[in-house]
Design a protein around this motif. Structure first.
Motif, PDB file in Angstrom:
ATOM      1  N   ALA A   7      -0.211 -37.887 -46.627  1.00 50.73           N
ATOM      2  CA  ALA A   7      -0.223 -39.318 -46.356  1.00 50.73           C
ATOM      3  C   ALA A   7       1.182 -39.880 -46.197  1.00 50.73           C
ATOM      4  CB  ALA A   7      -0.938 -40.056 -47.486  1.00 50.73           C
ATOM      5  N   ALA A   8       1.314 -40.803 -45.259  1.00 51.40           N
ATOM      6  CA  ALA A   8       2.567 -41.534 -45.074  1.00 51.40           C
ATOM      7  C   ALA A   8       2.613 -42.644 -46.110  1.00 51.40           C
ATOM      8  CB  ALA A   8       2.640 -42.111 -43.669  1.00 51.40           C
ATOM      9  N   GLY A   9       3.760 -42.784 -46.756  1.00 50.61           N
ATOM     10  CA  GLY A   9       3.941 -43.826 -47.753  1.00 50.61           C
ATOM     11  C   GLY A   9       3.730 -43.310 -49.167  1.00 50.61           C
ATOM     12  N   ARG A  10       4.252 -44.052 -50.102  1.00 48.79           N
ATOM     13  CA  ARG A  10       4.152 -43.692 -51.523  1.00 48.79           C
ATOM     14  C   ARG A  10       3.163 -44.635 -52.207  1.00 48.79           C
ATOM     15  NH1 ARG A  10       6.401 -38.897 -51.822  1.00 48.79           N
ATOM     16  NH2 ARG A  10       8.506 -38.819 -51.041  1.00 48.79           N
ATOM     17  N   LEU A  11       2.344 -44.061 -53.046  1.00 48.53           N
ATOM     18  CA  LEU A  11       1.392 -44.850 -53.814  1.00 48.53           C
ATOM     19  C   LEU A  11       1.896 -44.947 -55.239  1.00 48.53           C
ATOM     20  CD1 LEU A  11      -1.337 -46.289 -53.632  1.00 48.53           C
ATOM     21  CD2 LEU A  11      -2.412 -44.147 -54.283  1.00 48.53           C
ATOM     22  N   ARG A  12       2.196 -46.144 -55.658  1.00 48.72           N
ATOM     23  CA  ARG A  12       2.687 -46.370 -57.016  1.00 48.72           C
ATOM     24  C   ARG A  12       1.506 -46.343 -57.990  1.00 48.72           C
ATOM     25  NH1 ARG A  12       6.810 -45.158 -54.485  1.00 48.72           N
ATOM     26  NH2 ARG A  12       8.118 -46.726 -53.557  1.00 48.72           N
ATOM     27  N   GLU A  43       2.772 -36.755 -50.254  1.00 45.67           N
ATOM     28  CA  GLU A  43       3.238 -38.011 -49.680  1.00 45.67           C
ATOM     29  C   GLU A  43       4.561 -37.789 -48.959  1.00 45.67           C
ATOM     30  OE1 GLU A  43       1.603 -41.378 -52.686  1.00 45.67           O
ATOM     31  OE2 GLU A  43       3.319 -40.221 -53.387  1.00 45.67           O
ATOM     32  N   ILE A  44       4.666 -38.402 -47.800  1.00 45.05           N
ATOM     33  CA  ILE A  44       5.933 -38.385 -47.071  1.00 45.05           C
ATOM     34  C   ILE A  44       6.401 -39.827 -46.944  1.00 45.05           C
ATOM     35  CG2 ILE A  44       5.389 -36.267 -45.848  1.00 45.05           C
ATOM     36  CD1 ILE A  44       5.532 -39.334 -43.771  1.00 45.05           C
ATOM     37  N   GLU A  45       7.698 -39.992 -46.837  1.00 45.62           N
ATOM     38  CA  GLU A  45       8.242 -41.341 -46.693  1.00 45.62           C
ATOM     39  C   GLU A  45       9.349 -41.312 -45.649  1.00 45.62           C
ATOM     40  OE1 GLU A  45       9.070 -44.998 -49.721  1.00 45.62           O
ATOM     41  OE2 GLU A  45       9.479 -42.978 -50.423  1.00 45.62           O
ATOM     42  N   ASP A  46       9.171 -42.105 -44.612  1.00 43.73           N
ATOM     43  CA  ASP A  46      10.166 -42.221 -43.553  1.00 43.73           C
ATOM     44  C   ASP A  46      11.191 -43.265 -43.972  1.00 43.73           C
ATOM     45  OD1 ASP A  46      11.614 -42.319 -41.206  1.00 43.73           O
ATOM     46  OD2 ASP A  46      10.113 -43.493 -40.123  1.00 43.73           O
ATOM     47  N   LYS A  47      12.205 -42.835 -44.694  1.00 47.30           N
ATOM     48  CA  LYS A  47      13.203 -43.760 -45.228  1.00 47.30           C
ATOM     49  C   LYS A  47      14.100 -44.348 -44.149  1.00 47.30           C
ATOM     50  CE  LYS A  47      13.129 -41.700 -49.745  1.00 47.30           C
ATOM     51  NZ  LYS A  47      13.822 -41.088 -50.844  1.00 47.30           N
ATOM     52  N   LYS A  48      14.124 -43.718 -42.982  1.00 44.55           N
ATOM     53  CA  LYS A  48      14.972 -44.215 -41.889  1.00 44.55           C
ATOM     54  C   LYS A  48      14.210 -45.140 -40.950  1.00 44.55           C
ATOM     55  CE  LYS A  48      17.873 -40.138 -42.037  1.00 44.55           C
ATOM     56  NZ  LYS A  48      18.342 -38.946 -41.352  1.00 44.55           N
ATOM     57  N   ASN A  49      12.937 -45.389 -41.253  1.00 50.59           N
ATOM     58  CA  ASN A  49      12.092 -46.255 -40.427  1.00 50.59           C
ATOM     59  C   ASN A  49      12.099 -45.832 -38.963  1.00 50.59           C
ATOM     60  OD1 ASN A  49      11.220 -47.900 -42.593  1.00 50.59           O
ATOM     61  ND2 ASN A  49      13.152 -49.033 -42.505  1.00 50.59           N
ATOM     62  N   GLY A  50      11.866 -44.554 -38.725  1.00 50.46           N
ATOM     63  CA  GLY A  50      11.870 -44.006 -37.378  1.00 50.46           C
ATOM     64  C   GLY A  50      10.568 -44.174 -36.625  1.00 50.46           C
ATOM     65  N   GLY A  51       9.582 -44.812 -37.230  1.00 51.73           N
ATOM     66  CA  GLY A  51       8.312 -45.064 -36.561  1.00 51.73           C
ATOM     67  C   GLY A  51       7.349 -43.889 -36.635  1.00 51.73           C
ATOM     68  N   ALA A  53       6.657 -41.408 -34.615  1.00 53.99           N
ATOM     69  CA  ALA A  53       7.147 -40.066 -34.271  1.00 53.99           C
ATOM     70  C   ALA A  53       7.881 -39.441 -35.455  1.00 53.99           C
ATOM     71  CB  ALA A  53       8.064 -40.127 -33.054  1.00 53.99           C
ATOM     72  N   ALA A  54       8.676 -40.229 -36.163  1.00 50.26           N
ATOM     73  CA  ALA A  54       9.392 -39.716 -37.336  1.00 50.26           C
ATOM     74  C   ALA A  54       8.412 -39.377 -38.457  1.00 50.26           C
ATOM     75  CB  ALA A  54      10.417 -40.732 -37.810  1.00 50.26           C
ATOM     76  N   GLU A  55       7.413 -40.242 -38.660  1.00 50.66           N
ATOM     77  CA  GLU A  55       6.382 -39.943 -39.663  1.00 50.66           C
ATOM     78  C   GLU A  55       5.648 -38.654 -39.308  1.00 50.66           C
ATOM     79  OE1 GLU A  55       5.043 -44.316 -41.392  1.00 50.66           O
ATOM     80  OE2 GLU A  55       3.659 -43.218 -40.109  1.00 50.66           O
ATOM     81  N   ALA A  56       5.331 -38.493 -38.023  1.00 53.27           N
ATOM     82  CA  ALA A  56       4.621 -37.286 -37.582  1.00 53.27           C
ATOM     83  C   ALA A  56       5.443 -36.038 -37.871  1.00 53.27           C
ATOM     84  CB  ALA A  56       4.288 -37.377 -36.093  1.00 53.27           C
ATOM     85  N   ALA A  57       6.739 -36.101 -37.646  1.00 52.58           N
ATOM     86  CA  ALA A  57       7.608 -34.946 -37.922  1.00 52.58           C
ATOM     87  C   ALA A  57       7.596 -34.616 -39.412  1.00 52.58           C
ATOM     88  CB  ALA A  57       9.032 -35.227 -37.441  1.00 52.58           C
ATOM     89  N   LEU A  58       7.658 -35.633 -40.256  1.00 47.41           N
ATOM     90  CA  LEU A  58       7.617 -35.404 -41.693  1.00 47.41           C
ATOM     91  C   LEU A  58       6.246 -34.875 -42.133  1.00 47.41           C
ATOM     92  CD1 LEU A  58       9.526 -38.609 -42.861  1.00 47.41           C
ATOM     93  CD2 LEU A  58      10.357 -36.241 -43.001  1.00 47.41           C
ATOM     94  N   LEU A  59       5.182 -35.409 -41.545  1.00 40.20           N
ATOM     95  CA  LEU A  59       3.839 -34.923 -41.867  1.00 40.20           C
ATOM     96  C   LEU A  59       3.678 -33.460 -41.461  1.00 40.20           C
ATOM     97  CD1 LEU A  59       1.758 -38.079 -40.904  1.00 40.20           C
ATOM     98  CD2 LEU A  59       1.812 -37.005 -43.172  1.00 40.20           C
ATOM     99  N   ARG A  60       4.171 -33.101 -40.279  1.00 38.41           N
ATOM    100  CA  ARG A  60       4.080 -31.705 -39.828  1.00 38.41           C
ATOM    101  C   ARG A  60       4.761 -30.756 -40.811  1.00 38.41           C
ATOM    102  NH1 ARG A  60       5.179 -34.066 -34.820  1.00 38.41           N
ATOM    103  NH2 ARG A  60       3.383 -33.976 -33.418  1.00 38.41           N
ATOM    104  N   LYS A  61       5.913 -31.177 -41.339  1.00 39.14           N
ATOM    105  CA  LYS A  61       6.636 -30.348 -42.319  1.00 39.14           C
ATOM    106  C   LYS A  61       5.819 -30.160 -43.601  1.00 39.14           C
ATOM    107  CE  LYS A  61      11.343 -31.446 -40.909  1.00 39.14           C
ATOM    108  NZ  LYS A  61      12.588 -32.123 -41.295  1.00 39.14           N
ATOM    109  N   ALA A  62       5.007 -31.153 -43.948  1.00 32.49           N
ATOM    110  CA  ALA A  62       4.213 -31.093 -45.175  1.00 32.49           C
ATOM    111  C   ALA A  62       2.947 -30.253 -45.021  1.00 32.49           C
ATOM    112  CB  ALA A  62       3.830 -32.512 -45.611  1.00 32.49           C
ATOM    113  N   LEU A  63       2.545 -29.980 -43.786  1.00 36.96           N
ATOM    114  CA  LEU A  63       1.289 -29.255 -43.558  1.00 36.96           C
ATOM    115  C   LEU A  63       1.431 -27.781 -43.922  1.00 36.96           C
ATOM    116  CD1 LEU A  63       0.303 -30.650 -40.033  1.00 36.96           C
ATOM    117  CD2 LEU A  63      -0.485 -31.434 -42.267  1.00 36.96           C
ATOM    118  N   PRO A  64       0.465 -27.242 -44.649  1.00 36.16           N
ATOM    119  CA  PRO A  64       0.485 -25.801 -44.913  1.00 36.16           C
ATOM    120  C   PRO A  64       0.300 -25.026 -43.603  1.00 36.16           C
ATOM    121  CG  PRO A  64      -1.053 -26.936 -46.365  1.00 36.16           C
ATOM    122  CD  PRO A  64      -0.630 -27.920 -45.317  1.00 36.16           C
TER     123      PRO A  64
END
Length: 156
Positions: A7-12, A43-51, A53-64
């Protein structure tokens, strides 16, 4: 088959997190005998606010590696709880080791990542906040395990 809610974003901490933790703990107990689980949240977090495409790149890295990819998207297929249980069982029975269930951020899932998905599920035509989608998904994962186990939790 291990389940990964990516998931994109952090859940507190709060009521949503408590519900997710409860449903996933129930799933782990019920699913173990069925060859399902454990389930975990990545959880992934796009700290650079890249939109998207950036979220997708981070999500891909998290996928087994080699995981079945299932997106949660308003354009996905609306299915019943028993059909979702059948999907999980089918992926498990085909020898898949991991299932990645992807929840995008505020703007949704990048179209390129959506195109890579093996399947896409919709919780209806309404758009839901990602926190609530996580809760609903965790409950449906638990419900699917109870359906496959023949438990009376799911009533028709």
């Amino acid at each position: 088959m291990r389940l990964h809610i990516c998931a994109a974003g952090r859940l507190r901490s709060g009521p949503e997190k408590s519900l997710i933790d409860d449903y996933l703990a129930r799933f782990d107990r019920t699913g173990r005998a069925l060859g399902l689980g454990p389930a975990r949240v990545l959880e992934i977090e796009d700290k650079k606010n890249g939109g998207m495409a950036a979220e997708a790149a981070l999500l891909r890295k998290a996928l087994p590696k080699g995981a079945v990819i299932c997106t949660l998207d308003e354009r996905g297929k609306v299915i019943s709880s028993p059909d979702f249980a059948d999907k999980l069982a089918g992926w498990r029975d085909s020898g898949r080791q991991d299932l990645a269930l992807i929840i995008g951020g505020a703007d949704g899932i990048d179209p390129a990542l959506r195109a890579e998905a093996d399947f896409s599920i919709s919780f209806g035509k309404m758009v839901w906040p990602h926190m609530l989608v996580r809760v609903m998904l965790a409950e449906q994962i638990y419900r699917a395990a109870t359906i496959l186990a023949g438990s009376p939790y799911h009533r028709v």
